[in-house]
Design a protein around this motif. Structure first.
Motif, short mmCIF file in Angstrom:
data_model
loop_
_atom_site.label_atom_id
_atom_site.label_comp_id
_atom_site.label_asym_id
_atom_site.label_seq_id
_atom_site.Cartn_x
_atom_site.Cartn_y
_atom_site.Cartn_z
N TYR A 203 -19.87 -77.46 38.13
CA TYR A 203 -21.06 -76.92 38.80
C TYR A 203 -22.36 -77.51 38.29
O TYR A 203 -23.20 -77.98 39.07
CB TYR A 203 -21.07 -75.39 38.64
N SER A 216 -20.55 -72.69 45.18
CA SER A 216 -19.49 -71.71 45.46
C SER A 216 -19.38 -71.33 46.93
O SER A 216 -18.31 -70.96 47.40
CB SER A 216 -19.75 -70.46 44.63
N GLY A 217 -20.49 -71.37 47.66
CA GLY A 217 -20.45 -70.91 49.05
C GLY A 217 -20.24 -69.40 49.17
O GLY A 217 -19.87 -68.90 50.22
N LEU A 218 -20.48 -68.70 48.07
CA LEU A 218 -20.21 -67.25 48.08
C LEU A 218 -21.36 -66.41 48.62
O LEU A 218 -21.21 -65.21 48.84
CB LEU A 218 -19.89 -66.78 46.65
N SER A 219 -22.53 -67.04 48.81
CA SER A 219 -23.72 -66.23 49.08
C SER A 219 -23.62 -65.30 50.30
O SER A 219 -24.13 -64.18 50.24
CB SER A 219 -24.97 -67.11 49.17
N TRP A 246 -24.34 -71.47 36.32
CA TRP A 246 -23.95 -70.71 37.52
C TRP A 246 -24.37 -69.26 37.37
O TRP A 246 -24.95 -68.67 38.29
CB TRP A 246 -22.43 -70.83 37.72
N GLU A 249 -27.90 -68.54 38.03
CA GLU A 249 -28.28 -68.45 39.45
C GLU A 249 -28.12 -67.02 39.95
O GLU A 249 -28.91 -66.54 40.76
CB GLU A 249 -27.42 -69.40 40.31
N ASN A 316 -28.68 -75.43 48.45
CA ASN A 316 -29.91 -74.95 47.80
C ASN A 316 -30.95 -76.04 47.64
O ASN A 316 -32.13 -75.84 47.92
CB ASN A 316 -29.57 -74.34 46.44
N ASP A 347 -26.21 -66.50 55.05
CA ASP A 347 -26.31 -65.67 53.85
C ASP A 347 -27.67 -64.97 53.78
O ASP A 347 -28.13 -64.59 52.70
CB ASP A 347 -26.08 -66.51 52.58
N ASP A 349 -30.77 -62.98 53.25
CA ASP A 349 -31.02 -61.83 52.39
C ASP A 349 -32.53 -61.81 52.23
O ASP A 349 -33.10 -62.75 51.67
CB ASP A 349 -30.31 -62.06 51.05
N ASN A 353 -34.48 -64.71 50.12
CA ASN A 353 -35.17 -65.65 50.99
C ASN A 353 -36.68 -65.62 50.72
O ASN A 353 -37.31 -66.66 50.50
CB ASN A 353 -34.87 -65.29 52.45
N ASN A 356 -37.59 -67.09 47.24
CA ASN A 356 -37.53 -68.55 47.19
C ASN A 356 -38.62 -69.20 48.03
O ASN A 356 -39.19 -70.21 47.63
CB ASN A 356 -36.15 -69.03 47.65
#
Ligand SMILES: Cc1cc2nc3c(=O)[nH]c(=O)nc-3n(C[C@H](O)[C@H](O)[C@H](O)COP(=O)(O)OP(=O)(O)OC[C@H]3O[C@@H](n4cnc5c(N)ncnc54)[C@H](O)[C@@H]3O)c2cc1C
Length: 450
Positions: A203, A216-219, A246, A249, A316, A347, A349, A353, A356
């Motif tokens: 990572y 990860s693509g988990l978001s 990781w 993050e 990202n 994803d 949120d 969002n 960032n």
């Protein structure tokens, strides 16, 4: 009799609600679980179908599994929060509940909803108990030495880590009756286990490579409440590898939630640093459409924007330079871009969002001020060195060789039908710095006048 009302934490694992419910009774299973998806409210918050549709499906799958496990579930879809709260009030009264246990949500409308309900439940001697769940430490429990909210990530992260070291948070135990998981949760668990076992070790070196799916693509699963930070820390610990980057993050996510809790003005679309609203942001619709559609003339930015529009995803690193391009190169209002991302991302949120976007626009957290700009040509050369990312998404440039793909000549642009750059980056960067300085001076002048 107690009721569990799940709003975002629609999952079986690592859910503090089950433990709280059984504390009060001798029963293993909770008395009744209420689910109130509110599609109209989600749309009002700016979310698009890529976020909402799986969320609604998640509620249905959850209800189905709970019923199969013998738990009494009432699923009631209503347009808005107010109707959801009114329905929960009526069910709690009709069922003679003593407590309503709900997962705490931190947004402004969510807080209003819970305050409205709490007052009315209390009047009937029914308690509303909120579990702290979306983040590991309740936002009001992690403050600076002076008792103030953190506005700088590194300081927050250090305090978070310290708190974790003194009181590590383990996932809540799986209820004994939860012998199967709803399909979306089962898939989320597998996705996290696979990533941690196979890709986590790469990572920190590969996370900025926009051509590789190494992150990860988990978001989307996290944003919809299927996975928690506690689970991520537990999964990473089992690997016995360095997972610091990781896990940090994940702490960014928690940080933005804490910021939103302490500074609810962001829900009213205000910048965290009020003076930055003196920057004369543009709302030029032609520029905005060109950015949304991926026609800015900067290939790597356009690749990112086209990927977003067609898939709902964007790495990202690409989010960083594509968002910075909107504010620092096109000088468009960050709120336009924020809303576009929210409506498109799978994803989406609000808090992550907004946090960032404001970070990139230099209106939000972080000490680094307004001279943070991203050179779109250099970002392409550095993070897409062979041009593969651009070739995938900006197909009209696919035949251009090597690095020239990041800055096609006027002839190559004309031949492929690819637009000329909307702005010259160096000029735009100089201009935005001047606009910020002017806003700052104006603000200082106003303060002196006061
Ligand atoms: C302009 C912009 C808008 C963004 N909008 C969103 C959004 O709407 N929803 C969202 O979940 N993330 C958002 N992010 C953060 C980040 O880009 C995504 O979380 C990340 O790309 C998800 O990929 P991953 O699951 O593979 O993350 P990984 O790299 O595997 O990270 C693990 C988890 O940590 C969290 N995380 C990682 N980076 C960040 C970050 N910078 N801020 C907050 N949380 C983070 C996410 O939950 C992520 O799934 C945004 C970033 C930018 C620059």
């Amino acid at each position: 009799m107690n009721l569990i009302w799940l709003r975002t934490s629609v999952r079986l694992l690592d859910n503090p609600a089950w433990g709280l419910a059984t504390l009060e009774t001798s029963l293993d299973t909770p008395h009744c679980v209420l689910l109130t998806p509110t599609p109209e409210q989600y749309r009002t918050h700016g979310y698009g179908p890529r976020k909402i549709d799986p969320w609604l499906a998640q509620f249905n799958a959850f209800a189905e599994t709970l019923r199969a496990l013998g738990v009494n579930v009432e699923l009631h879809s209503v347009p808005t929060y107010r109707e959801a709260a009114a329905w929960v009030l009526s069910r709690a009264t009709a069922l003679g509940a003593r407590t309503v246990i709900a997962d705490r949500e931190y947004g402004l409308n969510e807080r209003r909803r819970d305050a409205w309900l709490g007052k009315r439940l209390n009047a009937q001697n029914i308690a509303l108990t909120l579990t702290n769940d979306r983040v590991t430490f309740a936002p009001e429990s992690l403050l600076t030495g002076q008792g103030q909210p953190f506005k700088v990530y590194t300081a927050y992260k250090n305090a978070w880590r310290k708190q974790w070291s003194s009181a590590p948070q383990y996932p809540y135990p799986r209820p004994t009756w939860a012998t199967q998981l709803p399909a979306p949760e089962e898939e989320a668990q597998s996705a996290m286990a696979d990533f941690v076992a196979q890709d986590l070790k790469h990572y920190s070196t590969a996370r900025n490579d926009i051509t590789q799916p190494v992150v990860s693509g988990l978001s989307p699963l996290i944003a919809n409440g299927l996975l928690t930070t506690r689970q991520a820390f537990a999964a990473a610990a089992e690997q016995r590898i360095d997972a610091e980057q990781w896990l940090n993050e994940w702490i960014w996510r928690e940080f933005f939630h804490a910021v939103a809790w302490h500074f609810p003005e962001i829900y009213r679309h205000r910048p965290l640093q009020p003076w930055t609203d003196l920057v004369p942001w543009s709302d030029d619709q032609a520029l905005f459409s060109a950015w949304c559609e991926g026609r800015t003339g900067y290939p790597v930015v356009d690749a990112a924007m086209r990927q977003l529009k067609s898939t709902g995803q964007m790495p990202n690193r690409a989010r960083m330079f594509a968002s910075a391009f909107l504010t620092k190169d096109l000088h468009l209002d960050w709120r336009l871009g924020e809303a576009w991302f929210l409506a498109q991302l799978n994803d989406a949120d609000f808090v992550a969002n907004n946090g960032n976007w404001q970070w990139g626009a230099s209106t939000g957290v972080d000490a680094a001020p307004y001279f943070r700009v991203f050179n779109p040509l250099r970002q392409g050369e550095k993070f897409d060195p062979n041009g593969d990312y651009v070739r995938t998404w900006v197909t009209e440039l696919a035949d251009l060789p090597g690095k020239s793909i990041h800055n096609p000549s006027p002839l190559e642009r004309a031949a492929s039908g690819y637009p000329d750059p909307l702005v010259i980056h160096a000029d735009a960067a100089t201009r935005i710095k001047a606009l910020f300085k002017q806003a700052k001076d104006l603000n200082n002048g106003q303060q002196n006048d006061d």
